[in-house]
Each structure stands twice: as structure tokens, then as C-alpha cells.
Design a protein around this motif. Sequence first.
Motif, PDB file in Angstrom:
ATOM      1  N   CYS A 238       0.674  -1.250   0.005  1.00 37.83           N
ATOM      2  CA  CYS A 238       0.119   0.077  -0.072  1.00 37.83           C
ATOM      3  C   CYS A 238       0.765   1.437  -0.041  1.00 37.83           C
ATOM      4  O   CYS A 238      -0.043   2.239   0.013  1.00 37.83           O
ATOM      5  CB  CYS A 238      -0.859  -0.017   1.146  1.00 37.83           C
ATOM      6  SG  CYS A 238       0.085  -0.297   2.849  1.00 37.83           S
ATOM      7  N   THR A 239       2.112   0.967  -0.409  1.00 40.74           N
ATOM      8  CA  THR A 239       2.903   2.227  -0.317  1.00 40.74           C
ATOM      9  C   THR A 239       2.727   3.138  -1.412  1.00 40.74           C
ATOM     10  O   THR A 239       2.727   4.562  -1.096  1.00 40.74           O
ATOM     11  CB  THR A 239       4.482   1.843   0.128  1.00 40.74           C
ATOM     12  OG1 THR A 239       4.536   1.632   1.131  1.00 40.74           O
ATOM     13  CG2 THR A 239       5.457   3.288   0.471  1.00 40.74           C
ATOM     14  N   GLY A 240       2.442   2.362  -2.507  1.00 36.09           N
ATOM     15  CA  GLY A 240       2.407   3.638  -3.852  1.00 36.09           C
ATOM     16  C   GLY A 240       3.803   4.250  -3.998  1.00 36.09           C
ATOM     17  O   GLY A 240       4.433   4.021  -3.740  1.00 36.09           O
ATOM     18  N   SER A 241       3.541   3.630  -5.659  1.00 33.52           N
ATOM     19  CA  SER A 241       4.814   3.797  -6.400  1.00 33.52           C
ATOM     20  C   SER A 241       5.331   5.058  -6.187  1.00 33.52           C
ATOM     21  O   SER A 241       6.209   5.587  -6.295  1.00 33.52           O
ATOM     22  CB  SER A 241       4.400   3.103  -8.139  1.00 33.52           C
ATOM     23  OG  SER A 241       3.445   3.292  -8.244  1.00 33.52           O
ATOM     24  N   LYS A 242       4.350   6.115  -6.485  1.00 39.25           N
ATOM     25  CA  LYS A 242       5.350   7.883  -6.137  1.00 39.25           C
ATOM     26  C   LYS A 242       5.596   7.806  -5.193  1.00 39.25           C
ATOM     27  O   LYS A 242       6.898   8.246  -4.994  1.00 39.25           O
ATOM     28  CB  LYS A 242       3.746   8.184  -6.681  1.00 39.25           C
ATOM     29  CG  LYS A 242       3.300   8.507  -8.344  1.00 39.25           C
ATOM     30  CD  LYS A 242       1.744   9.799  -8.383  1.00 39.25           C
ATOM     31  CE  LYS A 242       1.868   9.504  -9.569  1.00 39.25           C
ATOM     32  NZ  LYS A 242       0.844  10.185 -10.125  1.00 39.25           N
ATOM     33  N   ALA A 244       6.807   5.410  -3.590  1.00 42.76           N
ATOM     34  CA  ALA A 244       8.065   4.915  -3.482  1.00 42.76           C
ATOM     35  C   ALA A 244       9.154   5.588  -4.007  1.00 42.76           C
ATOM     36  O   ALA A 244      10.480   5.519  -3.871  1.00 42.76           O
ATOM     37  CB  ALA A 244       7.964   3.234  -3.701  1.00 42.76           C
ATOM     38  N   ASP A 245       8.756   5.555  -5.594  1.00 39.92           N
ATOM     39  CA  ASP A 245       9.941   6.360  -6.104  1.00 39.92           C
ATOM     40  C   ASP A 245      10.657   7.880  -5.254  1.00 39.92           C
ATOM     41  O   ASP A 245      11.689   8.359  -5.632  1.00 39.92           O
ATOM     42  CB  ASP A 245       9.256   7.306  -7.259  1.00 39.92           C
ATOM     43  CG  ASP A 245       8.562   6.197  -8.448  1.00 39.92           C
ATOM     44  OD1 ASP A 245       9.415   5.370  -8.494  1.00 39.92           O
ATOM     45  OD2 ASP A 245       7.456   6.377  -9.475  1.00 39.92           O
ATOM     46  N   TYR A 246       9.622   8.447  -4.728  1.00 38.78           N
ATOM     47  CA  TYR A 246      10.051   9.584  -3.514  1.00 38.78           C
ATOM     48  C   TYR A 246      11.003   9.502  -2.779  1.00 38.78           C
ATOM     49  O   TYR A 246      11.765  10.299  -2.447  1.00 38.78           O
ATOM     50  CB  TYR A 246       8.562  10.581  -3.828  1.00 38.78           C
ATOM     51  CG  TYR A 246       9.427  12.175  -2.185  1.00 38.78           C
ATOM     52  CD1 TYR A 246       9.070  12.925  -2.834  1.00 38.78           C
ATOM     53  CD2 TYR A 246       9.149  12.018  -1.059  1.00 38.78           C
ATOM     54  CE1 TYR A 246       9.629  13.663  -1.792  1.00 38.78           C
ATOM     55  CE2 TYR A 246       9.710  12.693  -0.357  1.00 38.78           C
ATOM     56  CZ  TYR A 246       9.862  14.186  -1.076  1.00 38.78           C
ATOM     57  OH  TYR A 246       9.986  15.015   0.227  1.00 38.78           O
ATOM     58  N   LEU A 247      10.093   8.772  -2.190  1.00 40.17           N
ATOM     59  CA  LEU A 247      11.726   8.075  -0.820  1.00 40.17           C
ATOM     60  C   LEU A 247      12.886   7.727  -1.824  1.00 40.17           C
ATOM     61  O   LEU A 247      14.029   7.864  -0.954  1.00 40.17           O
ATOM     62  CB  LEU A 247      10.748   7.041  -0.066  1.00 40.17           C
ATOM     63  CG  LEU A 247       9.908   7.320   0.759  1.00 40.17           C
ATOM     64  CD1 LEU A 247       9.459   6.376   1.685  1.00 40.17           C
ATOM     65  CD2 LEU A 247       9.628   8.130   1.572  1.00 40.17           C
ATOM     66  N   GLU A 248      13.079   7.083  -2.613  1.00 45.18           N
ATOM     67  CA  GLU A 248      13.924   6.237  -3.485  1.00 45.18           C
ATOM     68  C   GLU A 248      15.336   7.352  -3.582  1.00 45.18           C
ATOM     69  O   GLU A 248      16.741   7.434  -3.627  1.00 45.18           O
ATOM     70  CB  GLU A 248      13.836   5.412  -4.163  1.00 45.18           C
ATOM     71  CG  GLU A 248      15.041   4.804  -4.912  1.00 45.18           C
ATOM     72  CD  GLU A 248      14.579   3.337  -5.533  1.00 45.18           C
ATOM     73  OE1 GLU A 248      15.294   3.162  -6.366  1.00 45.18           O
ATOM     74  OE2 GLU A 248      13.740   3.613  -6.210  1.00 45.18           O
ATOM     75  N   GLU A 249      14.550   8.256  -4.169  1.00 47.93           N
ATOM     76  CA  GLU A 249      15.482   9.844  -4.585  1.00 47.93           C
ATOM     77  C   GLU A 249      15.600  10.417  -3.210  1.00 47.93           C
ATOM     78  O   GLU A 249      16.867  10.868  -3.413  1.00 47.93           O
ATOM     79  CB  GLU A 249      14.613  10.438  -5.739  1.00 47.93           C
ATOM     80  CG  GLU A 249      15.776  11.492  -5.990  1.00 47.93           C
ATOM     81  CD  GLU A 249      14.369  11.870  -7.228  1.00 47.93           C
ATOM     82  OE1 GLU A 249      14.651  13.419  -7.180  1.00 47.93           O
ATOM     83  OE2 GLU A 249      13.433  11.833  -7.737  1.00 47.93           O
ATOM     84  N   ARG A 250      14.652  10.808  -2.419  1.00 44.28           N
ATOM     85  CA  ARG A 250      15.148  11.828  -0.838  1.00 44.28           C
ATOM     86  C   ARG A 250      16.665  10.918   0.068  1.00 44.28           C
ATOM     87  O   ARG A 250      16.689  12.155   0.219  1.00 44.28           O
ATOM     88  CB  ARG A 250      13.435  11.622  -0.649  1.00 44.28           C
ATOM     89  CG  ARG A 250      13.930  12.812   0.239  1.00 44.28           C
ATOM     90  CD  ARG A 250      14.071  13.359   0.407  1.00 44.28           C
ATOM     91  NE  ARG A 250      14.161  14.835   2.021  1.00 44.28           N
ATOM     92  CZ  ARG A 250      14.264  13.623   3.053  1.00 44.28           C
ATOM     93  NH1 ARG A 250      15.860  13.298   3.233  1.00 44.28           N
ATOM     94  NH2 ARG A 250      14.419  14.622   4.361  1.00 44.28           N
ATOM     95  N   LEU A 251      16.036   9.465   0.034  1.00 43.45           N
ATOM     96  CA  LEU A 251      17.102   9.164   0.834  1.00 43.45           C
ATOM     97  C   LEU A 251      18.164   8.998   0.788  1.00 43.45           C
ATOM     98  O   LEU A 251      18.319   8.043  -0.401  1.00 43.45           O
ATOM     99  CB  LEU A 251      15.911   7.923   2.025  1.00 43.45           C
ATOM    100  CG  LEU A 251      14.376   8.234   2.362  1.00 43.45           C
ATOM    101  CD1 LEU A 251      14.174   6.879   2.313  1.00 43.45           C
ATOM    102  CD2 LEU A 251      15.298   8.887   3.788  1.00 43.45           C
ATOM    103  N   ASP A 252      18.931   9.000   2.017  1.00 41.21           N
ATOM    104  CA  ASP A 252      20.787   8.658   1.479  1.00 41.21           C
ATOM    105  C   ASP A 252      20.879   7.061   1.824  1.00 41.21           C
ATOM    106  O   ASP A 252      21.317   7.072   2.732  1.00 41.21           O
ATOM    107  CB  ASP A 252      21.680   9.431   2.240  1.00 41.21           C
ATOM    108  CG  ASP A 252      23.391   9.163   1.413  1.00 41.21           C
ATOM    109  OD1 ASP A 252      23.433   8.478   0.768  1.00 41.21           O
ATOM    110  OD2 ASP A 252      24.257   9.749   2.076  1.00 41.21           O
ATOM    111  N   CYS A 253      20.036   6.195   1.448  1.00 42.36           N
ATOM    112  CA  CYS A 253      20.001   4.602   2.060  1.00 42.36           C
ATOM    113  C   CYS A 253      19.051   3.945   1.368  1.00 42.36           C
ATOM    114  O   CYS A 253      19.198   4.295  -0.065  1.00 42.36           O
ATOM    115  CB  CYS A 253      19.473   4.451   3.398  1.00 42.36           C
ATOM    116  SG  CYS A 253      17.507   4.048   3.565  1.00 42.36           S
TER     117      CYS A 253
END
Length: 267
Positions: A238-242, A244-253
Amino acid sequence: MRTRLTFLCDNEAAPGLGSEWGLSVAVKTIDGSLWLWDTGQSDLFLRNAQALGVDPALATGLALSHGHYDHTGGLRALLAAGFKGRILAHPEAGRPRYNHGKSVRDIGPPAPLPDFEAVADTRELSPGLRMFTNIPRRPDLFQAVRGFSYDPEGKLPDPVPDDAFLLLETRSGPVLLLGCCHSGLENSLLHLRDMLGLDRLHAVVGGLHLFNADSAEWERVAATLEDFGVRRLAVGHCTGSKAADYLEERLDCEVLRTRAGLRIEFD
């Protein structure tokens, strides 16, 4: 022994496996015990498990993240497969539930739920594995409960009080395993800190229920993950692809997308 999470059901799947809107995870704990976290919405998780070499019928127990159909719908199939283990859930998990979107949908669990052990706060399930429920909700923090009710008419709002998460002890550090995180990630992690004094996590895994949240909430989630020093993030359902995309780009992990067939190991 390594702790291992094997995704038996998710919205996406590896080649050769099936997918559905739902979640089920096989948890191999630090002492070698096998536990199940949810059952998806059908028997799909059992079919995927067979292909992955996992036998859910042999699990020590099943912990339910909450009572929605996409996490409890495979229960009858699990029992029919010979599962004799413990079932643990919040006392409210068996209530009827409805979602009021474009139309009214029944989103409750199988009726009635099998007998289960009620977890009204927190309980150790086995060495290195603990379940948390009754997560307090701060009025200023996000929670994913919009449109839910206990009745078809929508007169009895459902705040999803049975929302739960698991905490796994691993040699890499603490790992948080979520279902849908209806309480909101900030509320969940603040509760964990209040209960255990824990303010650092190695990994957060599961559904964040951000698919219908706004970008401001995505940023608050990212900031919360940073505050807790999270080094590995694995999100799906239920996270949602958009989001998830944001978190992948935003986080340094490290950020992974979960799907049926994914295995995550922790030293």
C-alpha cells in the motif's frame, strides 16, 4: 543464525509467481523459528510459498497486522493446509469493516475469525520477535484511516485500532516489519521509542499506506526515517509507486521495492 524475510504475497511478484493486492511474509527469526505475518487475500500466498520452498503449515505461529481482507483472506486456506500454530491479533481484528470510496465495499476479515490470542499492547512471540499493537495516535500526525467504518452506512468510523507491527532483533540491528501502517509511520516509531527507548533502526520493511497521501506526508516519512537512522528501507503493497519513487530519490540509504519472491536477510 541469519534473520530472513520472504515475501509470499505482495502487489507485485517475481517472474513465475502470482501477485494480488495483499501482503504475506514468512519470518525466519534469529533462533530459527518460522512465523507468518499476514496471509494475503486468498490462497495465493500458499502457492507462492510452495514455489519458494516455504511450508507455511509448519510455522510456529501467525501474527496479523490488522483485520482487513487483504491481510486475513488466506486464513481459511492456511488452516485447510494443516496449520496448527498460534494465531495472534489485536482484540478488534475480527470486527466487520467497510471502505467508503466510490462505492461501499466490505473489507473485513473472514467471518468469523478463527480463535486467536488477543494482543492488546505488546508481546514477545519468540526470541528476537515482538508484536506491538494499540499504537497511540497523535492528533497532529498522519494516520491512514480515511473512509473506513464498522458499518455499511458509515456512521461508526473505524480508526483501525488493531493496526500492529513486528520488531525483529537481528545482528545488524532492530528491524521493523509493517503491515499497512494505518497508524502512520511517525506514530508507530514514536510508540516504539516510548515503549523501549529505541531511537535507532537498521531497517523498515512493509507497507506505508502512502498511495493516497500527499507529498508533504511523504517528506515527513522521509524525515522520520532519517531521524531513526534507518539504513535499509523495503516498501511495497500500500505504499504506492509515486511515494516509493520519492523515498528512493530523497533518502541516502538502500531502498528496495518489495514483491512476492523477494528475500531479505539480516546478519
